[in-house]
Design a protein around this motif. Structure first.
Motif, PDB file in Angstrom:
ATOM      1  N   LEU A   1       0.819  -1.211   0.000  1.00 51.80           N
ATOM      2  CA  LEU A   1       0.000   0.000   0.000  1.00 51.80           C
ATOM      3  C   LEU A   1       0.852   1.261   0.000  1.00 51.80           C
ATOM      4  O   LEU A   1       0.515   2.251  -0.664  1.00 51.80           O
ATOM      5  N   ASP A   2       1.946   1.246   0.739  1.00 50.13           N
ATOM      6  CA  ASP A   2       2.846   2.408   0.752  1.00 50.13           C
ATOM      7  C   ASP A   2       3.416   2.673  -0.637  1.00 50.13           C
ATOM      8  O   ASP A   2       3.439   3.825  -1.107  1.00 50.13           O
ATOM      9  N   LEU A   3       3.884   1.619  -1.304  1.00 53.87           N
ATOM     10  CA  LEU A   3       4.466   1.780  -2.637  1.00 53.87           C
ATOM     11  C   LEU A   3       3.399   2.185  -3.649  1.00 53.87           C
ATOM     12  O   LEU A   3       3.635   3.037  -4.510  1.00 53.87           O
ATOM     13  N   TRP A   4       2.220   1.590  -3.535  1.00 54.42           N
ATOM     14  CA  TRP A   4       1.131   1.912  -4.465  1.00 54.42           C
ATOM     15  C   TRP A   4       0.656   3.345  -4.271  1.00 54.42           C
ATOM     16  O   TRP A   4       0.370   4.056  -5.245  1.00 54.42           O
ATOM     17  N   SER A   5       0.576   3.800  -3.041  1.00 51.61           N
ATOM     18  CA  SER A   5       0.087   5.155  -2.760  1.00 51.61           C
ATOM     19  C   SER A   5       1.010   6.222  -3.321  1.00 51.61           C
ATOM     20  O   SER A   5       0.569   7.319  -3.664  1.00 51.61           O
ATOM     21  N   ALA A   6       2.307   5.911  -3.414  1.00 50.55           N
ATOM     22  CA  ALA A   6       3.277   6.886  -3.907  1.00 50.55           C
ATOM     23  C   ALA A   6       3.074   7.186  -5.385  1.00 50.55           C
ATOM     24  O   ALA A   6       3.315   8.314  -5.837  1.00 50.55           O
ATOM     25  N   ASP A   7       2.630   6.195  -6.157  1.00 54.14           N
ATOM     26  CA  ASP A   7       2.433   6.385  -7.594  1.00 54.14           C
ATOM     27  C   ASP A   7       1.369   5.390  -8.042  1.00 54.14           C
ATOM     28  O   ASP A   7       1.679   4.328  -8.554  1.00 54.14           O
ATOM     29  N   ARG A   8       0.128   5.747  -7.828  1.00 51.90           N
ATOM     30  CA  ARG A   8      -0.957   4.783  -7.984  1.00 51.90           C
ATOM     31  C   ARG A   8      -1.058   4.247  -9.405  1.00 51.90           C
ATOM     32  O   ARG A   8      -1.234   4.995 -10.353  1.00 51.90           O
ATOM     33  N   LYS A   9      -0.950   2.925  -9.482  1.00 47.71           N
ATOM     34  CA  LYS A   9      -1.106   2.222 -10.736  1.00 47.71           C
ATOM     35  C   LYS A   9      -2.358   1.353 -10.631  1.00 47.71           C
ATOM     36  O   LYS A   9      -2.888   1.133  -9.539  1.00 47.71           O
ATOM     37  N   ALA A  10      -2.816   0.871 -11.759  1.00 41.08           N
ATOM     38  CA  ALA A  10      -3.926  -0.082 -11.733  1.00 41.08           C
ATOM     39  C   ALA A  10      -3.415  -1.405 -11.180  1.00 41.08           C
ATOM     40  O   ALA A  10      -2.365  -1.898 -11.593  1.00 41.08           O
ATOM     41  N   VAL A  11      -4.150  -1.979 -10.218  1.00 44.55           N
ATOM     42  CA  VAL A  11      -3.765  -3.255  -9.615  1.00 44.55           C
ATOM     43  C   VAL A  11      -4.938  -4.219  -9.705  1.00 44.55           C
ATOM     44  O   VAL A  11      -6.074  -3.873  -9.376  1.00 44.55           O
ATOM     45  N   LEU A  12      -4.652  -5.432 -10.171  1.00 50.52           N
ATOM     46  CA  LEU A  12      -5.613  -6.528 -10.147  1.00 50.52           C
ATOM     47  C   LEU A  12      -4.999  -7.608  -9.269  1.00 50.52           C
ATOM     48  O   LEU A  12      -3.965  -8.188  -9.614  1.00 50.52           O
ATOM     49  N   PHE A  13      -5.624  -7.844  -8.115  1.00 51.84           N
ATOM     50  CA  PHE A  13      -5.031  -8.634  -7.037  1.00 51.84           C
ATOM     51  C   PHE A  13      -5.927  -9.822  -6.726  1.00 51.84           C
ATOM     52  O   PHE A  13      -7.083  -9.650  -6.323  1.00 51.84           O
ATOM     53  N   VAL A  14      -5.404 -11.034  -6.909  1.00 49.55           N
ATOM     54  CA  VAL A  14      -6.156 -12.250  -6.620  1.00 49.55           C
ATOM     55  C   VAL A  14      -5.774 -12.770  -5.239  1.00 49.55           C
ATOM     56  O   VAL A  14      -4.592 -12.854  -4.897  1.00 49.55           O
ATOM     57  N   THR A  15      -6.783 -13.114  -4.434  1.00 52.15           N
ATOM     58  CA  THR A  15      -6.532 -13.651  -3.105  1.00 52.15           C
ATOM     59  C   THR A  15      -7.686 -14.551  -2.690  1.00 52.15           C
ATOM     60  O   THR A  15      -8.825 -14.391  -3.154  1.00 52.15           O
ATOM     61  N   HIS A  16      -7.399 -15.520  -1.798  1.00 56.13           N
ATOM     62  CA  HIS A  16      -8.449 -16.316  -1.166  1.00 56.13           C
ATOM     63  C   HIS A  16      -8.932 -15.653   0.122  1.00 56.13           C
ATOM     64  O   HIS A  16      -9.935 -16.065   0.701  1.00 56.13           O
ATOM     65  N   ASP A  17      -8.218 -14.654   0.575  1.00 55.68           N
ATOM     66  CA  ASP A  17      -8.441 -14.050   1.888  1.00 55.68           C
ATOM     67  C   ASP A  17      -9.322 -12.806   1.747  1.00 55.68           C
ATOM     68  O   ASP A  17      -8.860 -11.761   1.278  1.00 55.68           O
ATOM     69  N   LEU A  18     -10.576 -12.926   2.136  1.00 57.63           N
ATOM     70  CA  LEU A  18     -11.503 -11.805   1.999  1.00 57.63           C
ATOM     71  C   LEU A  18     -11.064 -10.613   2.844  1.00 57.63           C
ATOM     72  O   LEU A  18     -11.194  -9.461   2.415  1.00 57.63           O
TER      73      LEU A  18
END
Length: 274
Positions: free
Chosen positions: A184-201
């Protein structure tokens, strides 16, 4: 807030089918519609085997859909998606290369002079908290440290889209929270589109702007799309303590639980047949 209304990834009526050894056809994903805006963080959750990773592979250009269309920044995708970086669940590090060389290799392959590539790789290692670990080989690093190297390896290429397939799945709970906050820290610095797959709701809600739910397969569909209105910046641990988080979790889990139960029942029937 997203950067713009431009769709970084747009799947329209996307169907994925595979030919079986006996001659039949298995439809993994059926008519999926999904849009990820530029700068938006979208998490995909669903039962095991429902096609979550399949959607990532379509967005990456690793799979060609049997029907439907894939557009990347409003251009039809043909071949590999060169605007994306892909972080897999399994480590993708070269065991014979140091952490520094593993991070630098993407730049070197693209033609960046080695000295410049190494300097930029060192800067990224420092950003992920491994500035003094550049001379270590993957087997000398913990699981969390290898994930940090993998994250730096993807981000150093400055992709416009980041695809992540259960990237923190193998890690213990505490390390997953640390990695989530780092992401989140890295993403917040330069927001890119993220598609994130997880089993953990819980992980999905804590990280994302939107949580998308897929049905149990075969012919899995997207059956739910929730916007996460939790304020940013977020701390992965702290955000889970709030009432808004728990209310949203209960709402989504009500839908997801039914699909997980279906998926388990289908797996049990298949095991009995075999």
């Amino acid at each position: 807030m997203t950067k713009a209304t431009t769709a970084a990834v747009a799947l329209a009526g996307t169907t994925v089918a595979f030919r079986l050894a006996g001659g039949g056809i298995y439809t993994a994903v059926d008519k999926a519609d999904l849009t990820v805006a530029d700068g938006e963080f979208v998490a995909i959750v669903g039962p095991t085997g429902c096609g979550k990773s399949t959607l990532l592979n379509i967005a990456a250009g690793l799979l060609k859909p049997a029907a439907g269309e894939v557009r990347i920044f409003d251009r039809r995708l043909a071949g590999l998606n060169k605007d994306s970086g892909y972080l897999f669940q399994a480590d993708a590090l070269f065991p014979w290369k140091t952490a520094l060389d593993n991070v630098a290799i993407g730049l070197e392959i693209a033609g960046t002079p080695r000295a410049e590539a190494l300097a930029r790789a060192q800067a990224w290692l420092e950003q992920v908290g491994l500035g003094s670990f550049g001379n270590r080989y993957p087997h000398m690093l913990s699981g969390g440290q290898r994930k940090r190297v993998g994250l730096a390896q993807v981000l150093i290429r400055n992709p416009r889209i980041i695809l992540m397939d259960e990237p923190f799945g193998p890690l213990d709970a505490q390390t997953r929270q640390i990695m989530g906050n780092l992401l989140l820290d890295l993403w917040s610095a330069d927001r890119k589109a993220v598609l994130f797959v997880t089993h953990d709701l819980e992980e999905a809600i804590a990280l994302a702007d939107r949580v998308v739910i897929m049905s149990a397969g075969p012919a899995a569909r997207i059956i739910g799309d929730w916007r996460v209105e939790l304020a940013r910046p977020r701390d992965i641990f702290e955000v889970r303590l709030g009432q808004e988080f728990h209310a949203l979790h209960r709402e989504i889990w009500h839908v997801l639980k039914a699909e997980v139960t279906k998926g388990y029942a289908q797996s049990s029937k298949l095991a009995e047949v075999q």
